[in-house]
Scaffold this motif. Structure first.
Motif, PDB file in Angstrom:
ATOM      1  N   GLU A 179       1.613  32.495 -23.871  1.00  0.00           N
ATOM      2  CA  GLU A 179       0.145  31.001 -24.929  1.00  0.00           C
ATOM      3  C   GLU A 179       0.161  30.887 -26.149  1.00  0.00           C
ATOM      4  O   GLU A 179      -0.307  30.170 -26.217  1.00  0.00           O
ATOM      5  CB  GLU A 179      -0.683  31.897 -24.155  1.00  0.00           C
ATOM      6  CG  GLU A 179      -0.762  33.508 -25.082  1.00  0.00           C
ATOM      7  CD  GLU A 179       0.282  34.389 -23.428  1.00  0.00           C
ATOM      8  OE1 GLU A 179       0.113  35.297 -23.962  1.00  0.00           O
ATOM      9  OE2 GLU A 179       1.038  33.854 -23.079  1.00  0.00           O
ATOM     10  N   THR A 263      -8.483  33.231 -25.203  1.00  0.00           N
ATOM     11  CA  THR A 263      -8.902  31.562 -26.007  1.00  0.00           C
ATOM     12  C   THR A 263      -7.341  31.145 -25.284  1.00  0.00           C
ATOM     13  O   THR A 263      -6.423  32.005 -25.733  1.00  0.00           O
ATOM     14  CB  THR A 263      -9.167  31.525 -27.355  1.00  0.00           C
ATOM     15  OG1 THR A 263     -10.359  32.399 -27.347  1.00  0.00           O
ATOM     16  CG2 THR A 263      -8.570  29.838 -28.172  1.00  0.00           C
ATOM     17  N   SER A 264      -7.517  29.905 -24.641  1.00  0.00           N
ATOM     18  CA  SER A 264      -6.214  29.717 -24.401  1.00  0.00           C
ATOM     19  C   SER A 264      -5.345  27.998 -24.744  1.00  0.00           C
ATOM     20  O   SER A 264      -4.836  27.807 -24.580  1.00  0.00           O
ATOM     21  CB  SER A 264      -6.084  29.185 -22.775  1.00  0.00           C
ATOM     22  OG  SER A 264      -6.849  28.775 -22.227  1.00  0.00           O
ATOM     23  N   GLU A 265      -6.495  27.603 -24.883  1.00  0.00           N
ATOM     24  CA  GLU A 265      -6.638  26.034 -25.686  1.00  0.00           C
ATOM     25  C   GLU A 265      -5.526  26.108 -27.219  1.00  0.00           C
ATOM     26  O   GLU A 265      -5.945  27.009 -27.996  1.00  0.00           O
ATOM     27  CB  GLU A 265      -7.562  25.579 -25.573  1.00  0.00           C
ATOM     28  CG  GLU A 265      -7.644  22.961 -25.897  1.00  0.00           C
ATOM     29  CD  GLU A 265      -7.095  23.554 -27.386  1.00  0.00           C
ATOM     30  OE1 GLU A 265      -6.547  22.474 -27.538  1.00  0.00           O
ATOM     31  OE2 GLU A 265      -7.377  23.926 -28.078  1.00  0.00           O
ATOM     32  N   HIS A 267      -5.402  23.718 -29.823  1.00  0.00           N
ATOM     33  CA  HIS A 267      -5.909  24.370 -31.499  1.00  0.00           C
ATOM     34  C   HIS A 267      -6.831  25.370 -31.884  1.00  0.00           C
ATOM     35  O   HIS A 267      -6.897  25.796 -32.720  1.00  0.00           O
ATOM     36  CB  HIS A 267      -6.889  22.872 -30.956  1.00  0.00           C
ATOM     37  CG  HIS A 267      -5.784  22.228 -31.190  1.00  0.00           C
ATOM     38  ND1 HIS A 267      -5.538  20.808 -29.842  1.00  0.00           N
ATOM     39  CD2 HIS A 267      -5.041  21.985 -31.645  1.00  0.00           C
ATOM     40  CE1 HIS A 267      -4.978  19.785 -30.502  1.00  0.00           C
ATOM     41  NE2 HIS A 267      -4.397  20.662 -31.172  1.00  0.00           N
ATOM     42  N   ASP A 268      -8.109  26.156 -30.313  1.00  0.00           N
ATOM     43  CA  ASP A 268      -8.833  27.118 -30.669  1.00  0.00           C
ATOM     44  C   ASP A 268      -8.065  28.314 -30.729  1.00  0.00           C
ATOM     45  O   ASP A 268      -7.840  29.509 -31.631  1.00  0.00           O
ATOM     46  CB  ASP A 268      -9.730  27.245 -29.269  1.00  0.00           C
ATOM     47  CG  ASP A 268     -10.228  25.693 -29.426  1.00  0.00           C
ATOM     48  OD1 ASP A 268     -10.258  25.119 -30.329  1.00  0.00           O
ATOM     49  OD2 ASP A 268     -10.761  25.738 -28.273  1.00  0.00           O
ATOM     50  N   ASN A 627      -4.372  20.047 -19.541  1.00  0.00           N
ATOM     51  CA  ASN A 627      -3.314  20.172 -20.763  1.00  0.00           C
ATOM     52  C   ASN A 627      -2.291  19.769 -20.322  1.00  0.00           C
ATOM     53  O   ASN A 627      -1.583  19.692 -19.148  1.00  0.00           O
ATOM     54  CB  ASN A 627      -2.675  21.474 -20.799  1.00  0.00           C
ATOM     55  CG  ASN A 627      -1.773  21.762 -21.999  1.00  0.00           C
ATOM     56  OD1 ASN A 627      -0.621  21.935 -22.062  1.00  0.00           O
ATOM     57  ND2 ASN A 627      -2.146  22.622 -22.861  1.00  0.00           N
ATOM     58  N   ASP A 652     -12.446  12.359 -25.892  1.00  0.00           N
ATOM     59  CA  ASP A 652     -13.478  13.434 -26.003  1.00  0.00           C
ATOM     60  C   ASP A 652     -15.115  13.808 -25.734  1.00  0.00           C
ATOM     61  O   ASP A 652     -15.193  12.357 -26.280  1.00  0.00           O
ATOM     62  CB  ASP A 652     -12.944  13.975 -27.387  1.00  0.00           C
ATOM     63  CG  ASP A 652     -11.522  15.334 -27.435  1.00  0.00           C
ATOM     64  OD1 ASP A 652     -10.823  14.954 -26.197  1.00  0.00           O
ATOM     65  OD2 ASP A 652     -11.425  14.527 -28.484  1.00  0.00           O
TER      66      ASP A 652
END
Length: 652
Positions: A179, A263-265, A267-268, A627, A652
């Motif tokens: 991750e 949190t996995s995204e 950028h975040d 993703n 987006d």
């Protein structure tokens, strides 16, 4: 309109484009069918004025902007790593499906490559592709329909150049095996862009004055790609790491140790790492400027309302620039102390602490403590860490590994250490055994074409740092062939075990990549042997060699199929495999002392079932739609453009 002047190294043979030793700007707009006139930065008129004046409508200024910011980013990397920057080579196949590489002299930059809201580094093209688009937002900062050029954003250029530079050091860091990998690539690129702002005194003094010396306040120094974000209607910044606006009032984000688990995204998740690094920087900055605030406030520490004195602005700016430069150098230097695959945030913390410890054993300003405490507050720690004390975070030395090996085998420490030291001395004084591996024969022949078709790999020797970049790249091939021959030599079998490598595969899974000429011996890939000049503990320059070693194993999503394939001869060559599980180590070698300074190993060896299962679980469950890295053979292939997909904001 205000502007800044970016000072970059002089290039004697800079051609129109600009085209120099590292960068080649090619300004073609495929969408418009236009090829713009290349800028000549050596023209007397431009030399007299320090280049073109800022202009959104002049493509030549766009070319100049890309070149200047990219070269500044390269300069920071070379200074931190102590060697010339090299781009990742272009891979291709030769006879018998063997893997080979071609040298890439320049990174290509296309300022107007895309008519879309995107900008990305292409590992396949070895190029930066910048887009342009019409604004969507209508507010006091935007006029709908006007064009925004991503190639005019300092942050975006620095960010994408950093992706390319990191790919040149660690090409496996774009493979999402856990991750943190993709998040790290994004965060590291943002860290470089963020701290590079502090290289420009005018911008820095302006922000110090606006924030009244408190860099935790809302500031362009903590917000990236502002124009890109504002024009696309995404708020005050594309990604802000310092805080957010609540009911019109700016509030700093407080560290939350639970946020990382939720949190996995990419950028975040990467934003958390950036926040941790920036938090370490602000700790030291505040400690170094506390006396200035006491003097300016007559001991109260509370500034009066209104603008602060210009002298105080200048002094605070000096301290901020010094702190930012140290933080940036620490962050970049750490990439030589990372494992070659499967980077994690916790592993990066260990890299930062170890690299800085080796250069500055006495940490009077408590930089390492600041990083440790800030990472702890954000819930970042090495997996399985028993302690967050500095000495516990240091990567092990050769001596510590020998002690560990002796403890397990109940052998003689003095005998084992003597064997280790004698082995390293042999590497730097005697020619390595001849290699029978075709790939490493080609490497050795390219470096020394006068040798026979079955060359000895020679003696391990540091490269001259003043050599041309191509010669450094070719010499690295020779060093890799030499080190590969030593590792596979019978006399060094004990060392491969200590380094976490698997060589003999008699009773091991058949999915471990094996040598075609000797199926009972595992493949060992020497990704790179890099010579670097680093400052030693006494402040003197010292040569170091950085060696990255990897191995791989064919992985299958179905556990029953994995078990069956593990027992099937030559299963590693199965083209229907679902993924590759890699393991290995990075070695920091002291050529003068003929010893291994640091050993940075991946958590498990290539035959480790727990680590294989951990990667399988992540690929099946950790990559959630939309993703781009869904766990399918097609989308997980090496031919994908990961950064194009990561950076795309369409829809987006």
């Amino acid at each position: 309109m205000s502007g800044i002047t970016i000072e970059i190294p002089w290039e004697d043979n800079l051609e129109k484009g600009p085209v120099g030793e590292y960068i080649e700007v090619i300004d073609i707009d495929p969408g418009g069918g236009v090829a713009y006139t290349p800028v000549d930065l050596n023209a007397p008129a431009l030399l007299a004025t320090d280049g073109l004046q800022p202009s959104e409508s002049d493509p030549r200024f766009h070319q100049q902007m890309c070149y200047a910011v990219a070269m500044k980013t390269i300069e920071h990397f070379e200074r931190a790593l102590g060697r010339k920057a090299l781009w990742s080579p272009r891979a291709h196949t030769v006879a018998n499906s063997d893997y080979a590489e071609n040298y890439v002299p320049r990174l290509r930059i296309y300022p107007h490559a895309l008519r879309q809201q995107n900008a990305f580094y292409s590992p396949q093209k070895k190029a930066l592709l910048f887009g342009y688009f019409s604004t969507k937002a209508k507010d006091k900062k935007n006029t709908p329909g006007t064009t925004v050029f991503t190639c005019l954003s300092h942050d975006i250029i620095a960010h994408e150049t950093t992706h390319a530079l990191l790919d040149g050091v660690h090409p496996r860091f774009s493979e999402p095996v856990n991750e943190d990998v993709l998040a790290f690539h994004e965060a590291f690129a943002d860290i470089v862009a963020l701290f590079q702002h502090f290289s420009y005194p005018g911008v820095l003094r302006d922000q110090i004055a606006r924030t009244r010396g408190d860099l935790v306040r809302q500031s362009v120094l903590g917000q990236l790609a502002q124009q890109f974000a504002l024009a696309s209607g995404r708020g005050d910044a594309l990604r802000s790491y310092l805080g957010k606006e609540v009911k019109g009032v700016w509030e700093p984000i407080r560290p939350d140790p639970t946020m990382l688990d939720e949190t996995s995204e990419p950028h975040d998740r990467g934003a958390i790492l950036v926040a941790a690094v920036f938090g370490a920087f602000t700790r030291v900055y505040q400690a170094r400027t506390r006396d200035l605030f006491r003097i300016a406030t007559e001991g109260t520490g509370v500034l009066r309302e209104g603008d602060i004195h210009p002298d105080l602005v200048n002094r605070l700016a000096d301290e901020a620039q010094s702190c930012a430069d140290r933080a940036l150098q620490m962050c970049i230097r750490a990439i030589d102390y990372c494992p070659p695959v499967g980077i994690t945030f916790g592993g990066y913390l260990r890299a930062i602490v170890t690299a800085d410890h080796d250069m500055n054993p006495v940490d009077r300003e408590h930089w390492r403590l600041a990083f440790i405490e800030s990472f702890r507050e954000w819930g970042i720690s090495p997996r399985g860490a028993r302690s967050m004390a500095e000495d516990s975070l240091l990567w092990p030395t050769e001596t510590e590994l020998v002690k560990e090996r002796v403890k397990v085998s109940k052998g003689d420490f003095i005998a084992e250490e003597t064997l280790s030291r004698n082995a390293m001395k042999k590497m730097f004084s005697q020619a390595a055994p001849s290699s029978d591996d075709p790939a490493y024969q080609r490497k050795a022949l390219r470096a020394a074409p006068e040798q026979s078709m079955a060359p000895s790999s020679g003696i391990l020797t540091p490269a001259g740092l003043q050599m041309p970049r191509f010669d450094i790249w070719v010499d690295a091939d020779r060093q890799a062939a030499t080190f590969h021959s030593w590792l596979l030599d019978e006399d060094y079998r004990w060392m491969t075990d200590a380094l976490g490598l698997v060589v003999q595969v008699y009773n091991l899974p058949k999915t471990i990549s094996a040598r075609q000429r000797n199926p009972n011996q595992a493949n060992v890939e020497i990704h790179a042997v890099r010579t670097a000049m680093k400052r030693g503990p006494l402040g003197w320059p010292e040569q170091h060699m950085v060696v990255a070693v990897t191995q791989w194993r064919a992985g299958f999503f179905d556990k029953k199929k994995q078990k069956d394939q593990d027992a099937t001869p030559d299963a590693w060559a199965d083209a229907e495999r679902d993924f590759k599980y890699r393991a290995g180590c990075t070695l920091l070698i002291d050529p003068a002392g003929t010893q291994i300074r640091r050993v940075i190993r991946t958590p498990g060896t290539v035959d480790n079932e727990d680590e294989l299962d951990r990667m399988r679980h992540y690929l099946l469950n950790g990559l959630s739609p939309p993703n781009a890295f869904a766990p399918t053979a097609a989308r997980f292939s090496a031919s994908a453009e990961p950064f194009a997909l990561l950076h795309s904001h369409a829809g987006d």
